[in-house]
Design an enzyme around this catalytic site. Structure first.
Site, PDB file in Angstrom:
ATOM      1  N   TYR A 185      -1.649  -0.828  10.698  1.00  8.25           N
ATOM      2  CA  TYR A 185      -1.743  -1.139   9.270  1.00  8.25           C
ATOM      3  C   TYR A 185      -0.479  -0.668   8.552  1.00  8.25           C
ATOM      4  CZ  TYR A 185      -3.569  -1.104   4.462  1.00  8.25           C
ATOM      5  OH  TYR A 185      -3.754  -1.315   3.119  1.00  8.25           O
ATOM      6  N   SER A 206       0.852  -1.189   0.000  1.00  8.81           N
ATOM      7  CA  SER A 206       0.000   0.000   0.000  1.00  8.81           C
ATOM      8  C   SER A 206       0.885   1.235   0.000  1.00  8.81           C
ATOM      9  CB  SER A 206      -0.872   0.002   1.267  1.00  8.81           C
ATOM     10  OG  SER A 206      -1.478   1.251   1.492  1.00  8.81           O
TER      11      SER A 206
END
Length: 288
Positions: A163, A150
């Site tokens: 995350y 990501s």
């Protein structure tokens, strides 16, 4: 069907396994790989949905697709998934480690059990899958591992601390594994999408003008994955312009980076998201 200049399907004859394949990026990737001529296996912890998704994707009589239960945090489950893939479709060519979760909120408020769950799925799932794929690929001298990271794997976003930690780890892990396995004929790529229009990232609080710079559809990520298959590019950003944005931001002095982050909405995207939209996603994570 995606084809080469001579009309051949670019993934013809290949077997691709995708984790977290019942929805979002995983489903879009399965569809793109099928269109490119591959046989596809999707694995997901949602047993009913993965069977339904496989049935929908297999509506085309030419599509070779199976849906199987998979818990990426369980090594035995992952091994069983890959064994079943090879038994039904043939030797595995590509593993796409896509499964992931992204609960939002301040780290100080995060339940330790959720912290462990994020790490188990987002990082250990990638490590388990990569190890099992490596054991198959190295003796054959071929194969490819594609890990989905990501934009959050290159910088920190408030409201996504754990995350971000997992995605930074996936980027570093994939970069090292790329170098380790290259001499064995095994390719490793890591995909860095921006904000993808799926349930996982829904409700982000960003200025309207900033969205087009970093927001993409799951089909965009899927197409980038198909393109990455059989290439040796270790890192792919989606959209491509993100690579320049990331590099430019990293060259700025720290205070300038803070100003840019505030201006683009990075500091509020997930500390002040739409609470109703995020709660829908969080309820699914809690199994409610």
């Amino acid at each position: 069907m995606t084809t080469t200049t001579d009309g051949a399907a670019v993934l013809a004859g290949m077997v691709v396994a995708i984790t977290g394949g019942a929805r979002g990026i995983g489903r879009a990737t399965a569809e793109a790989c099928l269109k490119a001529g591959a046989a596809v296996a999707i694995g997901d912890i949602d047993v009913e949905l993965v069977a339904k998704t496989a049935a929908e994707l297999g509506a085309d009589p030419e599509a070779r697709v199976i849906g199987l239960p998979l818990n990426v945090t369980d090594k035995a489950s992952f091994a069983g998934f890959l064994d079943a893939v090879e038994q039904e479709l043939g030797p595995l060519d590509v593993l796409v480690n896509n499964a992931g979760i992204m609960p939002t909120g301040l780290f100080a408020d995060e339940d330790p059990a959720m912290t462990e769950r994020i790490i188990d799925i987002n990082l250990w799932g990638v490590i388990h899958g990569s190890r099992l794929a490596t054991e198959r690929f190295v003796p054959r001298g071929t194969g490819q591992i594609i890990n989905i990271a990501s934009l959050a794997g290159t910088q920190g976003f408030p409201g996504l601390a754990t995350y971000c930690a997992t995605k930074h780890a996936v980027v570093g892990f994939s970069s090292a594994l790329h170098l380790e396995l290259k001499e064995h004929g095994v390719r490793v790529s890591v995909i860095l999408p921006g904000i993808v229009r799926t349930e996982l990232s829904a409700g982000a609080n960003m200025p309207g003008w900033a969205g087009p710079l970093s927001t993409v559809d799951p089909e965009d990520v899927a197409n980038a994955i198909v393109k990455a298959i059989s290439t040796d590019k270790p890192l792919v950003t989606v959209p491509r312009r993100l690579a320049a944005i990331i590099k430019s931001a990293q060259l700025l002095p720290y205070r300038a980076q803070l100003v840019v982050a505030k201006f683009t909405g990075a500091t509020t995207a997930y500390t002040q998201p739409d609470p109703e939209v995020r709660e829908i996603y969080h309820r699914r994570l809690r199994g409610e």
